[in-house]
Write a protein that holds these residues in place. Structure first.
Motif, PDB file in Angstrom:
ATOM      1  N   PHE A   1       0.853  -1.197   0.000  1.00 28.14           N
ATOM      2  CA  PHE A   1       0.000   0.000   0.000  1.00 28.14           C
ATOM      3  C   PHE A   1       0.890   1.249   0.000  1.00 28.14           C
ATOM      4  CE2 PHE A   1      -2.475  -3.295   2.037  1.00 28.14           C
ATOM      5  CZ  PHE A   1      -3.805  -3.046   1.718  1.00 28.14           C
ATOM      6  N   LEU A   2       0.346   2.339  -0.534  1.00 23.41           N
ATOM      7  CA  LEU A   2       1.145   3.553  -0.707  1.00 23.41           C
ATOM      8  C   LEU A   2       0.226   4.773  -0.733  1.00 23.41           C
ATOM      9  CD1 LEU A   2       3.745   5.104  -1.812  1.00 23.41           C
ATOM     10  CD2 LEU A   2       2.952   4.410  -4.074  1.00 23.41           C
ATOM     11  N   GLY A   3       0.584   5.828   0.026  1.00 24.47           N
ATOM     12  CA  GLY A   3      -0.201   7.058  -0.018  1.00 24.47           C
ATOM     13  C   GLY A   3       0.418   8.149   0.842  1.00 24.47           C
ATOM     14  N   ASP A   4      -0.318   9.242   1.021  1.00 19.88           N
ATOM     15  CA  ASP A   4       0.045  10.295   1.968  1.00 19.88           C
ATOM     16  C   ASP A   4       1.444  10.858   1.722  1.00 19.88           C
ATOM     17  OD1 ASP A   4      -0.013  11.977   4.233  1.00 19.88           O
ATOM     18  OD2 ASP A   4       0.875  10.413   5.465  1.00 19.88           O
ATOM     19  N   CYS A   5       1.695  11.367   0.532  1.00 19.06           N
ATOM     20  CA  CYS A   5       3.020  11.924   0.244  1.00 19.06           C
ATOM     21  C   CYS A   5       3.081  13.407   0.612  1.00 19.06           C
ATOM     22  CB  CYS A   5       3.352  11.712  -1.232  1.00 19.06           C
ATOM     23  SG  CYS A   5       3.420   9.957  -1.676  1.00 19.06           S
ATOM     24  N   HIS A   6       4.280  13.842   0.959  1.00 18.04           N
ATOM     25  CA  HIS A   6       4.500  15.219   1.408  1.00 18.04           C
ATOM     26  C   HIS A   6       5.528  15.917   0.514  1.00 18.04           C
ATOM     27  CE1 HIS A   6       3.612  13.533   5.716  1.00 18.04           C
ATOM     28  NE2 HIS A   6       2.554  13.521   4.941  1.00 18.04           N
ATOM     29  N   ALA A   7       5.286  17.203   0.255  1.00 19.11           N
ATOM     30  CA  ALA A   7       6.237  17.984  -0.537  1.00 19.11           C
ATOM     31  C   ALA A   7       7.471  18.347   0.272  1.00 19.11           C
ATOM     32  CB  ALA A   7       5.554  19.258  -1.058  1.00 19.11           C
ATOM     33  N   VAL A   8       7.287  18.474   1.570  1.00 18.54           N
ATOM     34  CA  VAL A   8       8.403  18.715   2.488  1.00 18.54           C
ATOM     35  C   VAL A   8       7.870  18.439   3.888  1.00 18.54           C
ATOM     36  CG1 VAL A   8       7.924  21.190   2.802  1.00 18.54           C
ATOM     37  CG2 VAL A   8      10.245  20.336   3.141  1.00 18.54           C
ATOM     38  N   GLN A   9       8.743  18.128   4.836  1.00 14.33           N
ATOM     39  CA  GLN A   9       8.340  17.885   6.220  1.00 14.33           C
ATOM     40  C   GLN A   9       9.560  17.972   7.111  1.00 14.33           C
ATOM     41  OE1 GLN A   9       6.242  13.996   7.542  1.00 14.33           O
ATOM     42  NE2 GLN A   9       8.002  14.257   8.878  1.00 14.33           N
ATOM     43  N   GLY A  10       9.413  18.548   8.269  1.00 10.58           N
ATOM     44  CA  GLY A  10      10.495  18.540   9.246  1.00 10.58           C
ATOM     45  C   GLY A  10      10.550  17.214   9.983  1.00 10.58           C
ATOM     46  N   ASP A  11      11.540  17.052  10.825  1.00  9.07           N
ATOM     47  CA  ASP A  11      11.594  15.876  11.683  1.00  9.07           C
ATOM     48  C   ASP A  11      10.342  15.828  12.563  1.00  9.07           C
ATOM     49  OD1 ASP A  11      14.074  15.084  10.764  1.00  9.07           O
ATOM     50  OD2 ASP A  11      15.149  15.556  12.608  1.00  9.07           O
ATOM     51  N   GLY A  12       9.808  14.659  12.737  1.00  7.76           N
ATOM     52  CA  GLY A  12       8.781  14.435  13.746  1.00  7.76           C
ATOM     53  C   GLY A  12       7.365  14.745  13.308  1.00  7.76           C
ATOM     54  N   GLU A  13       7.207  15.395  12.191  1.00  9.03           N
ATOM     55  CA  GLU A  13       5.870  15.812  11.734  1.00  9.03           C
ATOM     56  C   GLU A  13       5.120  16.502  12.874  1.00  9.03           C
ATOM     57  OE1 GLU A  13       2.642  13.157  10.799  1.00  9.03           O
ATOM     58  OE2 GLU A  13       2.401  13.985   8.813  1.00  9.03           O
ATOM     59  N   ILE A  14       5.786  17.493  13.481  1.00  9.81           N
ATOM     60  CA  ILE A  14       5.305  17.995  14.766  1.00  9.81           C
ATOM     61  C   ILE A  14       4.124  18.946  14.674  1.00  9.81           C
ATOM     62  CG2 ILE A  14       7.480  17.595  15.950  1.00  9.81           C
ATOM     63  CD1 ILE A  14       8.097  20.557  15.722  1.00  9.81           C
ATOM     64  N   VAL A  15       3.714  19.352  13.481  1.00 10.12           N
ATOM     65  CA  VAL A  15       2.422  20.035  13.362  1.00 10.12           C
ATOM     66  C   VAL A  15       1.331  19.045  12.923  1.00 10.12           C
ATOM     67  CG1 VAL A  15       3.348  22.347  12.981  1.00 10.12           C
ATOM     68  CG2 VAL A  15       2.934  20.845  11.010  1.00 10.12           C
ATOM     69  N   GLY A  16       1.684  17.792  12.863  1.00 13.65           N
ATOM     70  CA  GLY A  16       0.695  16.780  12.493  1.00 13.65           C
ATOM     71  C   GLY A  16       0.600  16.550  11.007  1.00 13.65           C
ATOM     72  N   THR A  17       1.329  17.350  10.238  1.00 16.25           N
ATOM     73  CA  THR A  17       1.356  17.194   8.781  1.00 16.25           C
ATOM     74  C   THR A  17       2.726  17.605   8.260  1.00 16.25           C
ATOM     75  OG1 THR A  17       0.801  19.480   8.187  1.00 16.25           O
ATOM     76  CG2 THR A  17      -1.053  17.998   8.623  1.00 16.25           C
ATOM     77  N   GLY A  18       3.073  17.106   7.073  1.00 17.49           N
ATOM     78  CA  GLY A  18       4.028  17.791   6.223  1.00 17.49           C
ATOM     79  C   GLY A  18       3.214  18.706   5.325  1.00 17.49           C
ATOM     80  N   VAL A  19       3.818  19.157   4.236  1.00 21.51           N
ATOM     81  CA  VAL A  19       3.032  19.865   3.227  1.00 21.51           C
ATOM     82  C   VAL A  19       2.340  18.793   2.386  1.00 21.51           C
ATOM     83  CG1 VAL A  19       3.094  21.415   1.253  1.00 21.51           C
ATOM     84  CG2 VAL A  19       4.516  21.896   3.258  1.00 21.51           C
ATOM     85  N   GLU A  20       1.049  18.604   2.675  1.00 24.99           N
ATOM     86  CA  GLU A  20       0.264  17.473   2.173  1.00 24.99           C
ATOM     87  C   GLU A  20      -0.255  17.787   0.780  1.00 24.99           C
ATOM     88  OE1 GLU A  20      -0.287  14.778   4.263  1.00 24.99           O
ATOM     89  OE2 GLU A  20       0.820  15.716   5.920  1.00 24.99           O
ATOM     90  N   THR A  21       0.064  16.912  -0.175  1.00 31.24           N
ATOM     91  CA  THR A  21      -0.440  17.132  -1.543  1.00 31.24           C
ATOM     92  C   THR A  21      -0.505  15.804  -2.292  1.00 31.24           C
ATOM     93  OG1 THR A  21      -0.293  18.579  -3.466  1.00 31.24           O
ATOM     94  CG2 THR A  21       1.774  17.642  -2.639  1.00 31.24           C
ATOM     95  N   SER A  22      -1.018  15.876  -3.496  1.00 31.52           N
ATOM     96  CA  SER A  22      -1.108  14.675  -4.336  1.00 31.52           C
ATOM     97  C   SER A  22       0.168  14.548  -5.162  1.00 31.52           C
ATOM     98  CB  SER A  22      -2.342  14.752  -5.232  1.00 31.52           C
ATOM     99  OG  SER A  22      -2.322  15.960  -5.993  1.00 31.52           O
ATOM    100  N   PHE A  23       0.513  13.310  -5.533  1.00 31.40           N
ATOM    101  CA  PHE A  23       1.798  13.028  -6.156  1.00 31.40           C
ATOM    102  C   PHE A  23       1.654  11.974  -7.244  1.00 31.40           C
ATOM    103  CE2 PHE A  23       4.118  15.054  -2.736  1.00 31.40           C
ATOM    104  CZ  PHE A  23       5.404  15.254  -3.226  1.00 31.40           C
TER     105      PHE A  23
END
Lengths: 303, 303, 303, 303
Positions: free
Chosen positions: D187-209
C-alpha cells in the motif's frame, strides 16, 4: 430474552470485522466455552493456535457505530483441572540491567479445583509449599471490532477492548465497549483462573472456561474507551504504551463520564478524582498496557 | 529510647547533606509539627516557602552508607481545621488534546475535623454537597540524604525517598530508606489529610500536622529503593518517569527482597508475584512518578 | 578580558552550590585540563573517582538567577593518546528480550592521534580493521549549579545542563545555561574524542582533554533549558525521561525562543518548526535522556 | 520487467489483507498517483476520506511470510501546485502546561512549484516572508499487510510499515518490509512535498503526487522491522510509543542486521554503533512514533 449456547467452529486471533458466528438480539445471554491462551480446550486438546484464540464474533442486532455494547459477566467456571503460567518475570517489568538475572520463561502447571475454589502450583517449590490461591476468574481478552475496518491481534488491546488482562473483569463486572461496526461483533477468550496486577509473568493461570455473558446495546453512548462497573465501583480503561498514556486515556474518559452523566462540572470532577480516585494496573506485558481509573460509587452523586 | 520534641528553626526545600538540626540515637522517637506544602503552619502563618518545606535533617547515630533507616509512622494528626487543594486535574494526567478543557488550577479550601475524622470541601459544588471524606493522613515528602553529596528538591523523589506522595504512607506504616550519608539525615514534611491515587490534581488536602515517627538504623541492608510494611502487606517503591520505569524499579527491588530475605528462588518469586502482586500508583504529578509494588503478607513464606 | 589557566585541586561528582574554585569576570576565557569519565588524567593517573569528575565550580562575576551563562567552546584537544569505551550496547537501548544477547560491558581501548585527527580501536576485530574515525571532540558533562540549592550527580542532567553527552557540544559551539545561583558556578568534565548519537554503549571514546572556553554573563535571559548555536544552527536542549518528555522540553523552549527573540507568532513558529526542525538524540543512556531541537539559521528571520 | 500504470478505483484507510487491486511480478515497476492525506487528488477533488487513503494493495508474485519486499522509490513528483499543513504544533510535542498557549490547528495553504523545486506558504506571515523551502518529496504512508490477518489504520504504523512519516523516504531511498501475507500486499499514499523531523504540526506539506516504485521480493530475509538504504546510509526503523521503545526496536534490528549480514560480532557491532550511529526522529505525532537508526555505509565492512 434468549439464552444461547455458542459452540464455535472456528477461533480467531484478531478482533475485526469478520463474518458473524452467532447473531443475537440485544439483551440475550450467551454461554460459551473458551480455549486457553494457547488454544487448548477442556480436554487439553489444542483446537486453535496462539495468541489467545477467541470465540466470536457475536453480532448483536441493532448495534451501530456510536453505540455502546454492555457486557455483563454473569458466570465463569474453569472446565478443566489444570492451568499454566510462565515461570519468569517478563523482561520488560524489571530494570534493563536485571533482565540477565531472570530465569527462563518455561511453563509451569497449576492445579485448579473449581469446587474448592482454589488454585495451587503443582510443583513443590521451597517457600511456596503452602501457597493456595483463591480461584478468581477473569476474562483476559474481550471486546468488539475496532473502527475503520481495522483488525487487531488478540495479543494487544485498544479503544475497542481486546487483550487487556485486567483481573477486575470477573463475574459481577459489567463492561461497556464503544461500538464501531454494525452488530458490534463481540469476541471473547483467554480466561484466567487467577492473575496478579500487570500480568507480569506474561500470563495468569491460563485455562479453559465456561463463560456466561449478557450482551445489550445502549444507543448513542459515544464512548472513547471501555467503561465498567462493579458492585462498589465505576471505572474506565485506557490501553496504550507507556503506562502514562494508558493512564491519560483512562483519566480523560472518566472526566468525560463524570461531567456528561453525573452532572459534575470539570472543577467538581477534578475535586472528586483528586481525592478519591484509584488506579489499577491491568497489564504491563502486552503490546498495549492497560490502566484502570476507578471511583467508588459511594462518592458519586445520584444520576 | 528517648522521645524528642523537635521544633525546627529552619525548613528545607531540598533533601541533602545539610547540617543536622537534631541528633538522636537509633530507636528514638521524634514528634514534630510540619508545615503545609506552601509553608503555612498551624496558625496559618507562612514560615517557609514552596515547594514542600521539610523539617530536618535529623541525624541518627550510627547510620552509614549501606544501612537502612527504618521509619515507623506512629501518629499523625492535623493541627489546624483547614487544608487546600488545586481544583483542576493536572495537565499531564489527561490526553494532550484534553488539556484545553481543564479548569484553571486555582486553590480550594477544605474543612478538616480531626475529632470527627472528616474532610469536606468548604465550597458547595453541585454534586459534591454530600461528599464527606474520611480523614486519611499521609506523609507526602520524607526520606534521607541522597548519595554522592547530591541534594534534590522536595518537589521530586528518587532512591532516597522524597516527594513520593503515596497515600499509603500513613500511621501504622513502616518504611525503610537506603542510607547514603553518615547519620542518614532524615527529612519530613508535606503531609496530607487525604489524597487519591496519583495526586492527580497536584495536591492532596494540604495542611499542617503533628507527626510522630520512630527512627531506627538497620545495619548493612543495602537497599536499592525504599521498602515498606503495613499490617497486611510488604511493598517496594520506585520513583522515576515514565511510570513504566518506576514500576521496573519497584518490581526489581521486590524481586531482590523476596530472593534475599524470604528464601525464594527467582522462579518461586516470579510465580508469587505473577499471581498475587498489587501495584499502587503513588503519584503521577511530580517530576518523578511513584509506583508501589505490594505483596500481601499472607502469601509470604516464613522468614 | 583575561585568560585563566585553571588547574583544579579537587574534582566534583555533583553540579551544585559548592565553594568556587576559580573566580573570573564575565567575558574571560579559561583553559583547563579535564579528567576522563573514570577520573584519569593525561598521564593515565587516577586523580578522582567516577562518575565524571568535573573541574569547577567557576564563579563568573555578576551572574544572578534569571541570567544566562554563555559558554563558547573555543578549543578542545585530547592530551593523551588513548581513550576507552564499553564494548556492549547498553541494556536500555535494545528490546528487553534482546538484553540477554548482549556481550559483557567490558572496556576497550582506542588509540587517539590528535595530530592526524583520528581515533581507532586498538584491538583488531573482524570487520573493524579499517575503521578509522575522525577525531570529533565534545564535552560530555558541563553546566551550572541548579536552582534551590540542589546538587545533581555528574551522571545525569537537568535544566542546568550536566551530563548531556551530546556530540554537538564541540569546538565552535556556543551554549547558554540558565543561571540559578550567584556566580553561575560553572562545571566542566567528561570529554569524548568521538561519540555516536545517544551514547548507546554508555560511553564515547573517554579520555582527558585540554579545553578552552569563554564564559560570559547575559543578563535577564530567563531561559527554561539550555540553548546553543553553531555556525549553521540554533538549538535547544531538553533533559528528561522518557525521550518524549525530553523532546517536549526542547520543543517548548524553541517555541519560546522563536516567539520572544525572533518576532514570530506562535502560528509562524509552528509553520517554521513543522517543516524545517531537526531533532538530535543527545544521550539515551544516562538517568536523564537528552533531546536537541535544532533549526538551521538560514530559515530564521533577522533578529 | 514490466512497468505498470496503476489507477486505483478504490482507496483504503487500512493496511491489511484486502483483495489485490493490482498483481505484478517481482521486479516490476509501478507508477501511480496518490491522493493527499485528506483524500484530494490532482484536481483538488476529494476521492476518498481521511486518514491517509492509500493506493493498493499490490500483490507481488511469490512473496511469502518470511520474505522481504524491497521497495525502490524511483521518482516522486507533486501533481498539483498547492499543499496544506496544520498551523499549530501538536499538543503532544510540547510540555503539557504549554498546550494552552498553542494556536488553533487550522489549515494553511502552501504553493508548490515542482519545476522550481520550491515550497512556500501562501499567506504572508511576519518573519516568514522569505521562507522558500526546497521541494523534498517523501512518502508518508507505505508498507505491507501485517501478520495474523490484522489490519491497521493508515494513521499509524507497526512492523509492517504504515504511516511512519519519515522525511528520509524520498526518491533514491530503498526500503525493505517484512512480508507477512501472500503477495506482500503493498500500500502507498500520503506523500508530502516537504516535512520537518517528527511531523510535529501533524502534517508535512500534504499534496497529491505521482510516484514510481520498483517492487522486488527477496526470499527468506526474516526481518523484524523495516530496513532501508540510501546512497550514504543503511538504516532500520522502529515504530512504537514511547520514542524510547521505537529506538529500542530500531537499534535491535540494526544489531541483528550488522551481525547477520555484515559478519560483525555483537562486540564489534556495539563498537561501531556506539561511535558512529545516527538517530532520526521520523514522527512523534501519530499513534506509533517512528525512530530511525542509521549508519553511514563508509563505516561498514564489505559484505
Amino acid at each position: 430474552m434468549t439464552e444461547h449456547r455458542f459452540t464455535p467452529t472456528a477461533y480467531h486471533n484478531v478482533l475485526g470485522t469478520l463474518p458473524p458466528a452467532l447473531r443475537i438480539r440485544s439483551g440475550d445471554t450467551v454461554v460459551t466455552e473458551t480455549l486457553d491462551a494457547a488454544g487448548f480446550d477442556r480436554e487439553s486438546v489444542q483446537r486453535a493456535s496462539s495468541p489467545n484464540p477467541t470465540n466470536g464474533p457475536i453480532h448483536v442486532e441493532g448495534a451501530e457505530r456510536g453505540d455502546a455494547l454492555r457486557v455483563e459477566i454473569l458466570a465463569m467456571r474453569p472446565n478443566r483441572d489444570t492451568g499454566w503460567t510462565r515461570q519468569s518475570l517478563a523482561a520488560n517489568v524489571v530494570d534493563p540491567e536485571t533482565v540477565r538475572q531472570l530465569p527462563r520463561p518455561d511453563k509451569a502447571i497449576w492445579a485448579i479445583d473449581p469446587d474448592a475454589g482454589t488454585v495451587k502450583l503443582k510443583e513443590n517449590l521451597p517457600g511456596l509449599e503452602n501457597l493456595v490461591l483463591p480461584l478468581a476468574p477473569m476474562i483476559g481478552c474481550f471486546g468488539v471490532a475496532p473502527e475503520l475496518g481495522q483488525a487487531f491481534s488478540t495479543a494487544t488491546s485498544a479503544a475497542n477492548g481486546g487483550n487487556m488482562d485486567y483481573r477486575g473483569f470477573g463475574p459481577g463486572c459489567t463492561v461497556w465497549f464503544p461500538v464501531a461496526a454494525p452488530g458490534a461483533l463481540f469476541f471473547l477468550g483467554d480466561c484466567h483462573a487467577v492473575q496478579g496486577d500487570g500480568e507480569i509473568v506474561g500470563t495468569g493461570v491460563e485455562t479453559s472456561f465456561e463463560v456466561e455473558v449478557r450482551l445489550t446495546v445502549e444507543k448513542g453512548r459515544h464512548l472513547g474507551w471501555p467503561r465498567g462497573e462493579t458492585a462498589e465501583d465505576i471505572f474506565t480503561v485506557g490501553n496504550a504504551r507507556p503506562l502514562d498514556q494508558a493512564l491519560q486515556h483512562a483519566t480523560s474518559e472518566m472526566l468525560a463520564w463524570l461531567t456528561s452523566d453525573y452532572g459534575l462540572s470539570p472543577i467538581a470532577a477534578s475535586h472528586l478524582l483528586g481525592q478519591v480516585v484509584r488506579y489499577d494496573v491491568g497489564n504491563v506485558y502486552d503490546p498495549a498496557y492497560t490502566m484502570v481509573c476507578r471511583v467508588a460509587k459511594r462518592w458519586l452523586p445520584k444520576r
